[in-house]
Scaffold this motif. Sequence first.
Motif, PDB file in Angstrom:
ATOM      1  N   GLY A  64       0.797  -1.222   0.000  1.00  0.00           N
ATOM      2  CA  GLY A  64       0.000   0.000   0.000  1.00  0.00           C
ATOM      3  C   GLY A  64       0.824   1.263   0.000  1.00  0.00           C
ATOM      4  O   GLY A  64       0.393   2.307   0.497  1.00  0.00           O
ATOM      5  N   GLN A  65       2.040   1.181  -0.547  1.00  0.00           N
ATOM      6  CA  GLN A  65       2.910   2.351  -0.610  1.00  0.00           C
ATOM      7  C   GLN A  65       3.731   2.298  -1.897  1.00  0.00           C
ATOM      8  O   GLN A  65       4.100   1.216  -2.375  1.00  0.00           O
ATOM      9  N   GLN A  66       4.021   3.459  -2.453  1.00  0.00           N
ATOM     10  CA  GLN A  66       4.773   3.526  -3.706  1.00  0.00           C
ATOM     11  C   GLN A  66       6.185   2.978  -3.530  1.00  0.00           C
ATOM     12  O   GLN A  66       6.844   3.229  -2.521  1.00  0.00           O
ATOM     13  N   ILE A  67       6.649   2.222  -4.544  1.00  0.00           N
ATOM     14  CA  ILE A  67       8.027   1.745  -4.573  1.00  0.00           C
ATOM     15  C   ILE A  67       8.697   2.341  -5.795  1.00  0.00           C
ATOM     16  O   ILE A  67       8.261   2.126  -6.932  1.00  0.00           O
ATOM     17  N   VAL A  68       9.746   3.102  -5.578  1.00  0.00           N
ATOM     18  CA  VAL A  68      10.443   3.811  -6.640  1.00  0.00           C
ATOM     19  C   VAL A  68      11.719   3.038  -7.008  1.00  0.00           C
ATOM     20  O   VAL A  68      12.591   2.839  -6.163  1.00  0.00           O
ATOM     21  N   VAL A  69      11.804   2.606  -8.259  1.00  0.00           N
ATOM     22  CA  VAL A  69      13.003   1.911  -8.730  1.00  0.00           C
ATOM     23  C   VAL A  69      14.079   2.946  -9.051  1.00  0.00           C
ATOM     24  O   VAL A  69      13.844   3.893  -9.802  1.00  0.00           O
ATOM     25  N   ASP A  70      15.248   2.753  -8.470  1.00  0.00           N
ATOM     26  CA  ASP A  70      16.367   3.683  -8.638  1.00  0.00           C
ATOM     27  C   ASP A  70      17.544   2.912  -9.237  1.00  0.00           C
ATOM     28  O   ASP A  70      18.216   2.141  -8.535  1.00  0.00           O
TER      29      ASP A  70
END
Length: 329
Positions: A64-70
């Motif tokens: 339920g939270q955004q996951i940002v690929v870096d």
Amino acid sequence: MNVRRVCRFLGLAAASLALVLPALSAAQAAWPARPIRLVVPFVAGGGADVTARLIAAKLQERLGQQIVVDNKPGGNTLIGAQELMKAQPDGYTLLWSIDQTFVLNPSLYNRLPYDPRKDFAPVALAITSPNAVIVRAGVPGAVADVHELVKRARAEPGKVNIGAAAILSQMALEEFNRSAGIQSTRVPYKGSAEVAQATVAGDIDAAFDGIAPYVQFAKAGRAKILAFASSRRFSGQPEVPTLEELGYKGVDFSVWFGIVGPRGLPPEIVARVSEGVDWALHQPDVVEKLLVFGFEPAAQTGPQALATRIDADLARYAPVIRRLGFKLD
């Protein structure tokens, strides 16, 4: 008087701690309260990046939270690993890790800026991909099976050319030579795409490689996967045997990816991410997409499964790398 001061100090400290602990507990319970960064030590667009984004999307849904690929490519994954080491162990920075970071680099580098066992927290073993023996197909005299390839190599020592790119693929090839008692010539390439093109063009007699670049050629009848260098058959092509089944022992070199966190990552966060990864890998659409890229869910996915795999591969690969003399520094 000193005793009174000490008692007063301890009383104030206890009161302060009583106020702080509930706050820390509430903060931990609220995790994740902001976006999570998933460091990927590869360039965007490749198989490692695509699979990371696939799992991240489902994990995002679960948590339920955004996951940002870096993307932090370079240095044979060293840059990405060091990026994680700089992060706080609060669950907001994780690493999409490949086996090379933990079980190959320790033997390939004389001086490694991290300890694969002490500097990271295993979270989840996610996916695996077998190396395979691939040959050209649809042409006169094409190799029919592994036994025929071995027969040719024995008849003409050193004249059967087999291509490989990744270090793990080169290791698999050399262990196959050893197990089969043959002397083929290893032809190194910079990448799998080059190996695949050389295979279907007939520039080499066979390839040891991951299967993703060959799927399209196999469907078109231009390439054939003879066997997998893994402990189990690949679920995407269950009709293809393993080298172990064919009598060539000890040639188990599957690539794996997983998620790790910084050292000291709270076990509650480890458990939540691990559960989310396991859930993601049981979604039919995820499995279907993974198979397209030559991957499948790992048989065991928890943090202990990853820790066990790291220990086992470190012990198994180190002597092979030493024997072959591979070094990156």
